[in-house]
Design a protein around this motif. Sequence first.
Motif, mmCIF file in Angstrom:
data_model
loop_
_atom_site.group_PDB
_atom_site.id
_atom_site.type_symbol
_atom_site.label_atom_id
_atom_site.label_comp_id
_atom_site.label_asym_id
_atom_site.label_seq_id
_atom_site.Cartn_x
_atom_site.Cartn_y
_atom_site.Cartn_z
ATOM 1 N N SER A 1 -10.027 0.990 -6.274
ATOM 2 C CA SER A 1 -9.966 1.622 -4.949
ATOM 3 C C SER A 1 -9.123 0.781 -3.987
ATOM 4 N N ASP A 2 -9.045 -0.518 -4.240
ATOM 5 C CA ASP A 2 -8.154 -1.362 -3.416
ATOM 6 C C ASP A 2 -6.721 -0.871 -3.552
ATOM 7 N N LEU A 3 -6.356 -0.546 -4.799
ATOM 8 C CA LEU A 3 -4.994 -0.057 -5.034
ATOM 9 C C LEU A 3 -4.787 1.306 -4.374
ATOM 10 N N SER A 4 -5.795 2.191 -4.473
ATOM 11 C CA SER A 4 -5.676 3.497 -3.807
ATOM 12 C C SER A 4 -5.367 3.283 -2.330
ATOM 13 N N ALA A 5 -6.074 2.317 -1.717
ATOM 14 C CA ALA A 5 -5.927 2.087 -0.276
ATOM 15 C C ALA A 5 -4.527 1.573 0.063
ATOM 16 N N VAL A 6 -4.073 0.583 -0.685
ATOM 17 C CA VAL A 6 -2.764 -0.005 -0.377
ATOM 18 C C VAL A 6 -1.658 1.031 -0.637
ATOM 19 N N ALA A 7 -1.810 1.789 -1.718
ATOM 20 C CA ALA A 7 -0.775 2.767 -2.064
ATOM 21 C C ALA A 7 -0.725 3.903 -1.045
ATOM 22 N N ILE A 8 -1.876 4.362 -0.596
ATOM 23 C CA ILE A 8 -1.856 5.456 0.392
ATOM 24 C C ILE A 8 -1.330 4.918 1.727
ATOM 25 N N ALA A 9 -1.658 3.661 2.032
ATOM 26 C CA ALA A 9 -1.150 3.053 3.276
ATOM 27 C C ALA A 9 0.373 3.033 3.247
ATOM 28 N N SER A 10 0.923 2.706 2.090
ATOM 29 C CA SER A 10 2.381 2.676 1.979
ATOM 30 C C SER A 10 2.948 4.097 2.066
ATOM 31 N N ALA A 11 2.296 5.047 1.397
ATOM 32 C CA ALA A 11 2.808 6.430 1.366
ATOM 33 C C ALA A 11 2.809 7.072 2.750
ATOM 34 N N VAL A 12 1.787 6.794 3.553
ATOM 35 C CA VAL A 12 1.734 7.434 4.884
ATOM 36 C C VAL A 12 2.265 6.502 5.974
ATOM 37 N N ASN A 13 2.843 5.384 5.524
ATOM 38 C CA ASN A 13 3.423 4.439 6.473
ATOM 39 C C ASN A 13 2.410 3.929 7.495
ATOM 40 N N ALA A 14 1.262 3.511 7.017
ATOM 41 C CA ALA A 14 0.193 3.072 7.922
ATOM 42 C C ALA A 14 0.588 1.779 8.626
ATOM 43 N N ASP A 15 0.028 1.578 9.804
ATOM 44 C CA ASP A 15 0.305 0.337 10.534
ATOM 45 C C ASP A 15 -0.507 -0.821 9.970
ATOM 46 N N LEU A 16 -1.639 -0.521 9.347
ATOM 47 C CA LEU A 16 -2.492 -1.582 8.805
ATOM 48 C C LEU A 16 -3.380 -1.013 7.706
ATOM 49 N N CYS A 17 -3.623 -1.836 6.674
ATOM 50 C CA CYS A 17 -4.570 -1.445 5.625
ATOM 51 C C CYS A 17 -5.734 -2.419 5.659
ATOM 52 N N GLU A 18 -6.899 -1.930 6.099
ATOM 53 C CA GLU A 18 -8.079 -2.800 6.210
ATOM 54 C C GLU A 18 -8.961 -2.615 4.975
ATOM 55 N N ILE A 19 -9.260 -3.733 4.299
ATOM 56 C CA ILE A 19 -10.145 -3.680 3.126
ATOM 57 C C ILE A 19 -11.504 -4.211 3.568
ATOM 58 N N TYR A 20 -12.470 -3.309 3.693
ATOM 59 C CA TYR A 20 -13.818 -3.718 4.119
ATOM 60 C C TYR A 20 -14.690 -3.986 2.904
ATOM 61 N N THR A 21 -15.337 -5.164 2.894
ATOM 62 C CA THR A 21 -16.142 -5.528 1.737
ATOM 63 C C THR A 21 -17.432 -6.210 2.184
ATOM 64 N N ASP A 22 -18.073 -6.960 1.278
ATOM 65 C CA ASP A 22 -19.378 -7.560 1.612
ATOM 66 C C ASP A 22 -19.280 -9.033 1.994
ATOM 67 N N VAL A 23 -18.060 -9.565 2.108
ATOM 68 C CA VAL A 23 -17.868 -10.928 2.624
ATOM 69 C C VAL A 23 -16.860 -10.835 3.783
ATOM 70 N N ASP A 24 -16.773 -11.903 4.596
ATOM 71 C CA ASP A 24 -15.987 -11.818 5.831
ATOM 72 C C ASP A 24 -14.474 -11.886 5.634
ATOM 73 N N GLY A 25 -14.021 -12.141 4.414
ATOM 74 C CA GLY A 25 -12.580 -12.228 4.187
ATOM 75 C C GLY A 25 -12.319 -12.919 2.865
ATOM 76 N N VAL A 26 -11.115 -13.468 2.727
ATOM 77 C CA VAL A 26 -10.778 -14.223 1.528
ATOM 78 C C VAL A 26 -11.128 -15.685 1.797
ATOM 79 N N TYR A 27 -11.907 -16.266 0.915
ATOM 80 C CA TYR A 27 -12.370 -17.646 1.070
ATOM 81 C C TYR A 27 -11.622 -18.564 0.107
ATOM 82 N N THR A 28 -11.803 -19.878 0.335
ATOM 83 C CA THR A 28 -11.174 -20.877 -0.550
ATOM 84 C C THR A 28 -11.684 -20.746 -1.984
ATOM 85 N N THR A 29 -12.891 -20.244 -2.153
ATOM 86 C CA THR A 29 -13.386 -19.819 -3.462
ATOM 87 C C THR A 29 -14.519 -18.839 -3.212
#
Length: 408
Positions: free
Chosen positions: A153-181
């Motif tokens: 579904s991450d790929l669906s989101a990024v690909a649709i964002a590119s197809a509709v020329n979105a200004d931003l693609c936000e990936i909402y998950t269960d942690v606050d972001g990308v961590y060092t590990t």
Amino acid sequence: MPLIVQKYGGTSVGSIDRIKNVAERVVRTAGQGNKVVVVVSAMSGETDKLISLASQLSAAPSEREMDMLLSSGERVTSALTAMAIEALGQKARSFTGRQAGIITDRDHTKAKIERITGNRIRQALDEGYVVVLAGFQGITETEDVTTLGRGGSDLSAVAIASAVNADLCEIYTDVDGVYTTDPNIVPEARKLEKISYEEMLELASLGAKVLQTRSVEFAMKYRVPVVVRSSFNDNPGTLVVEEDKEMENVVVSGIAYDKNQAKMTVVNVPDKPGIAATLFKAIADANIVVDMIVQNISSDGKFADISFTVPKTDTRKALEVTEAIAKELGAERVDKRDDISKISVIGVGMRTHSGVASKMFQTLAANNINIAMISTSEIKVSCVIDQKYTELAARVLHEVFGLAEATH
Ligand code: ADP
Ligand code: ASP
Ligand code: MG
């Protein structure tokens, strides 16, 4: 009017209350004057449950039927999310991959997106609807349903964002972001404000499932601006962006682990030209992706052991192919281990700083963790270790490379 794509993962749509929470966030974003495309995953655990149902019928179910089955999870959440949004007074419409015109190749269960027509999505947005897209799925030119690989579904989101020329693609998950590990195994892990596409790609492909590898490849190729955030709070997330000068100063920026690999060893194969070529051609022909490879020659130079790793999901297929070839080549036997894991340190700064590999090996040794295989690239070092030491290895490496302290 700005256009924002918001993807909500399995945990974020894991219950009716959570779907209501998603709907509130979406309606808030629309109310701020944005057009919104929402991409949803299946409810958490649902895809695994469907896989387990199929496995009770067959050890190797048809991949076409698997896709029919698995795509249903996202169909459920897309309709429920659209209903929840409408209940808050905002017009919303759900679409399957087929309705959105997500055209893929025929590689069932890990299909690649070839193009997105997206007409109905654009039309719905123009008519003032919030679009809710069922993630993880597409359709072939001949109208067979496909899925895009686990985490797709991450790929669906990024690909649709590119197809509709979105200004931003936000990936909402269960942690606050990308961590060092992975913050769920190393509590000291630190959230990164930003990370380069390239480092994110390494982290993802080496096991950090916070973003699917192919979604990062796609974002990097088409320069889709991505931010990873939590659906449970309003904390700023992590921006995935172009590499900048500052990032090069950081030698190691993250640690990833992957427990989903298995190791095969062809034992005592006569050492002569063409052995590796024959073995790995057969494995490639079976559509299996080999990751690490190590060859040891016996002291008399007559025999070799060849070890390699494959995705755990392909173990059965890989063992069949390897055993057949081993017999043909006159090898003694094939050993298989799936209690291994791969631990990797990653950082673009490695291009200009030395000593990372030796520090990694010393740290593992000091903790009595044996290294079974090693591979390196410009910006990463990976070691295969016993799976039971994964968490320990992640913790001690996180510590020794000083990742808990803020650097960028
Ligand atoms: P979703 O269902 O929202 O797609 P995933 O379970 O696929 O969520 O990905 C989020 C999980 O990724 C986190 O819960 C975390 O355990 C794991 N993870 C692994 N490595 C990292 C990392 N470096 N940063 C953040 N999360 C990570
Ligand atoms: N539901 C699918 C999976 O569990 C796709 C996704 O969540 O992104 O892999
Ligand atoms: Mg995911």
